[in-house]
Design a protein around this motif. Structure first.
Motif, mmCIF file in Angstrom:
data_model
loop_
_atom_site.group_PDB
_atom_site.id
_atom_site.type_symbol
_atom_site.label_atom_id
_atom_site.label_comp_id
_atom_site.label_asym_id
_atom_site.label_seq_id
_atom_site.Cartn_x
_atom_site.Cartn_y
_atom_site.Cartn_z
ATOM 1 N N LEU A 133 8.330 5.711 10.363
ATOM 2 C CA LEU A 133 8.209 6.277 9.184
ATOM 3 C C LEU A 133 6.834 6.194 8.685
ATOM 4 N N MET A 134 6.429 4.878 9.143
ATOM 5 C CA MET A 134 4.808 4.536 8.643
ATOM 6 C C MET A 134 4.175 5.567 9.307
ATOM 7 N N ASN A 135 4.089 5.935 10.390
ATOM 8 C CA ASN A 135 3.522 7.077 10.968
ATOM 9 C C ASN A 135 3.694 8.419 10.488
ATOM 10 N N PHE A 136 4.604 8.608 10.086
ATOM 11 C CA PHE A 136 4.861 9.738 9.273
ATOM 12 C C PHE A 136 4.053 9.871 7.912
ATOM 13 N N LEU A 137 4.189 8.735 7.223
ATOM 14 C CA LEU A 137 3.485 8.760 5.865
ATOM 15 C C LEU A 137 2.152 8.833 5.996
ATOM 16 N N TYR A 138 1.521 8.168 7.300
ATOM 17 C CA TYR A 138 0.046 8.481 7.324
ATOM 18 C C TYR A 138 -0.228 9.930 7.547
ATOM 19 N N LEU A 139 0.611 10.627 8.082
ATOM 20 C CA LEU A 139 0.246 12.184 8.478
ATOM 21 C C LEU A 139 0.635 12.804 7.092
ATOM 22 N N LEU A 140 1.568 12.459 6.237
ATOM 23 C CA LEU A 140 1.581 13.079 5.046
ATOM 24 C C LEU A 140 0.381 12.726 4.262
ATOM 25 N N GLY A 141 -0.046 11.688 4.184
ATOM 26 C CA GLY A 141 -1.274 11.333 3.350
ATOM 27 C C GLY A 141 -2.325 12.339 3.854
ATOM 28 N N TRP B 15 4.222 -14.308 1.168
ATOM 29 C CA TRP B 15 3.507 -13.348 2.352
ATOM 30 C C TRP B 15 4.801 -13.076 3.198
ATOM 31 N N LYS B 16 5.814 -13.422 3.189
ATOM 32 C CA LYS B 16 6.977 -12.883 3.770
ATOM 33 C C LYS B 16 7.328 -11.529 3.597
ATOM 34 N N PHE B 17 6.898 -11.478 2.152
ATOM 35 C CA PHE B 17 7.410 -9.873 1.507
ATOM 36 C C PHE B 17 6.522 -8.564 1.488
ATOM 37 N N LEU B 18 6.906 -7.718 1.954
ATOM 38 C CA LEU B 18 6.108 -6.683 2.335
ATOM 39 C C LEU B 18 5.687 -5.959 0.836
ATOM 40 N N THR B 19 6.299 -6.276 -0.198
ATOM 41 C CA THR B 19 5.952 -5.886 -1.415
ATOM 42 C C THR B 19 4.840 -6.980 -1.934
ATOM 43 N N PHE B 20 4.871 -7.961 -1.552
ATOM 44 C CA PHE B 20 3.932 -8.676 -1.978
ATOM 45 C C PHE B 20 2.374 -8.474 -1.235
ATOM 46 N N ILE B 21 2.573 -8.181 0.005
ATOM 47 C CA ILE B 21 1.273 -7.926 0.647
ATOM 48 C C ILE B 21 0.863 -6.543 0.298
ATOM 49 N N ASP B 22 1.852 -5.356 -0.123
ATOM 50 C CA ASP B 22 1.358 -4.508 -0.513
ATOM 51 C C ASP B 22 0.669 -4.408 -1.776
ATOM 52 N N HIS C 138 7.383 -2.150 -7.600
ATOM 53 C CA HIS C 138 8.009 -0.964 -6.752
ATOM 54 C C HIS C 138 8.052 0.300 -7.406
ATOM 55 N N THR C 139 7.274 0.850 -8.439
ATOM 56 C CA THR C 139 7.315 2.103 -8.875
ATOM 57 C C THR C 139 5.921 2.511 -9.197
ATOM 58 N N THR C 140 5.269 1.864 -9.907
ATOM 59 C CA THR C 140 3.830 2.395 -10.325
ATOM 60 C C THR C 140 3.060 2.370 -9.389
ATOM 61 N N VAL C 141 3.110 1.910 -8.052
ATOM 62 C CA VAL C 141 2.334 1.848 -6.952
ATOM 63 C C VAL C 141 2.148 3.392 -6.459
ATOM 64 N N LEU C 142 3.306 4.008 -6.377
ATOM 65 C CA LEU C 142 3.081 5.624 -6.029
ATOM 66 C C LEU C 142 2.365 6.483 -6.904
ATOM 67 N N PRO C 143 2.566 6.480 -8.428
ATOM 68 C CA PRO C 143 1.691 7.104 -9.099
ATOM 69 C C PRO C 143 0.143 6.796 -9.171
ATOM 70 N N PHE C 144 0.024 5.507 -9.209
ATOM 71 C CA PHE C 144 -1.462 5.017 -9.273
ATOM 72 C C PHE C 144 -2.311 5.566 -7.836
ATOM 73 N N ALA D 47 -3.229 1.579 1.944
ATOM 74 C CA ALA D 47 -2.867 2.010 0.634
ATOM 75 C C ALA D 47 -1.846 2.991 0.449
ATOM 76 N N PHE D 48 -2.130 3.960 1.028
ATOM 77 C CA PHE D 48 -1.075 5.210 1.110
ATOM 78 C C PHE D 48 0.115 5.274 1.816
ATOM 79 N N PRO D 49 0.237 4.970 3.023
ATOM 80 C CA PRO D 49 1.433 4.821 3.823
ATOM 81 C C PRO D 49 2.334 3.522 3.332
ATOM 82 N N VAL D 50 1.385 2.352 3.226
ATOM 83 C CA VAL D 50 2.256 1.052 2.930
ATOM 84 C C VAL D 50 2.977 1.324 1.443
ATOM 85 N N GLY D 51 2.065 1.799 0.641
ATOM 86 C CA GLY D 51 2.604 1.744 -0.911
ATOM 87 C C GLY D 51 3.710 2.848 -1.106
#
Length: 245
Positions: free
Chosen positions: A206-214, A39-46, A134-140, A94-98
């Motif tokens: 950046l997280m805020n920007f990705l939210y707006l991008l989504g 749970w230290k790693f954002l990858t696992f949380i994502d 670290h890769t397939t999260v985006l296309p999914f 899901a979108f901004p964190v992924g």
């Protein structure tokens, strides 16, 4: 086109995340045994976020099939709540964190992999699992955004939620450092306190920007700026693979 291909696709994505999580947790890495574990790693949380999100998507599909044509107002009310939860999770988590995990990981990896994913990890994590994290999260997540309309929350509440998540994770990383004396990510060891503050602030922005991008991407795909979707439109989206005409 029938709904079934979309349903099957979501089930397949959910199962893939379950497989990735199980394989990741089965790896005996030293970092998993220290304070905070995985749970230290954002990858696992994502990965957990994505698995929960697609689990809700599958549950929504099943509920939609069960309530279709029933005329039961209570069931439709519960389905609306489930759809609202699904949409909120995609917009805020899901979108901004992924996208953040995929983008930041590969940017730092391309610059100097030792800063984010040391070669030592190749002895523990196979290549397919690394790409699964670290890769397939985006296309999914893009596939899900394209196949179903998602109603975004108000911009103020959405940005507040993603800021809360970002700051919460930053505080968690700092707490782990306070307890263990080591930073979760190796590159944080090599920069000064001022640079860390700038980095943490930049990641929140950046997280805020990705939210707006989504939000913009969702509006572009579904044209919601000109015609806000009705509840009937949302039900129709469950019956077709693409947007309704």
């Amino acid at each position: 086109m029938a709904l079934v291909p979309c349903q099957v696709l979501r089930v397949a994505i959910l199962l893939s995340y379950c497989s990735i999580l199980c394989n990741y947790k089965a790896i005996e890495m030293p970092s998993h045994q220290t304070y905070g574990g995985s749970w230290k790693f954002l990858t696992f949380i994502d990965l957990v976020i994505q698995a929960i999100f697609f689990g809700i998507c599958v549950l929504t599909d099943l509920s939609s099939l069960l309530t279709r044509g029933s005329g039961n107002q209570e069931q439709e009310r519960q389905l609306k709540k489930l759809i609202s939860l699904r949409d909120w999770m995609l917009a805020v988590l899901a979108f901004p964190v992924g996208v953040f995990v995929v983008a930041v990981f590969w940017i730092i990896y391309a610059y100097d992999r030792e800063m984010i994913y040391p070669k030592l990890l190749d002895n523990f994590i196979p290549g397919w699992l690394n790409h699964g994290m670290h890769t397939t999260v985006l296309p999914f997540i893009l596939i899900e955004m394209r196949t179903s309309h998602h109603q975004y929350p108000s911009r103020s509440s959405g940005l507040t939620a993603i800021c809360t998540f970002s700051v919460g994770y930053i505080l968690w990383v700092c707490w782990v450092h306070h307890v263990t004396g080591m930073w979760v990510y190796p590159f944080l060891e090599h920069i000064g306190p001022g640079a860390r503050i700038i980095f943490f602030g930049s990641t929140t922005i950046l997280m805020n920007f990705l939210y707006l991008l989504g939000e913009v991407l969702n509006n572009y795909i579904w044209d919601t700026q000109r015609k806000p979707p009705s509840w009937q439109d949302m039900k129709i989206n469950f019956m077709y693979l693409g947007p309704s005409s």
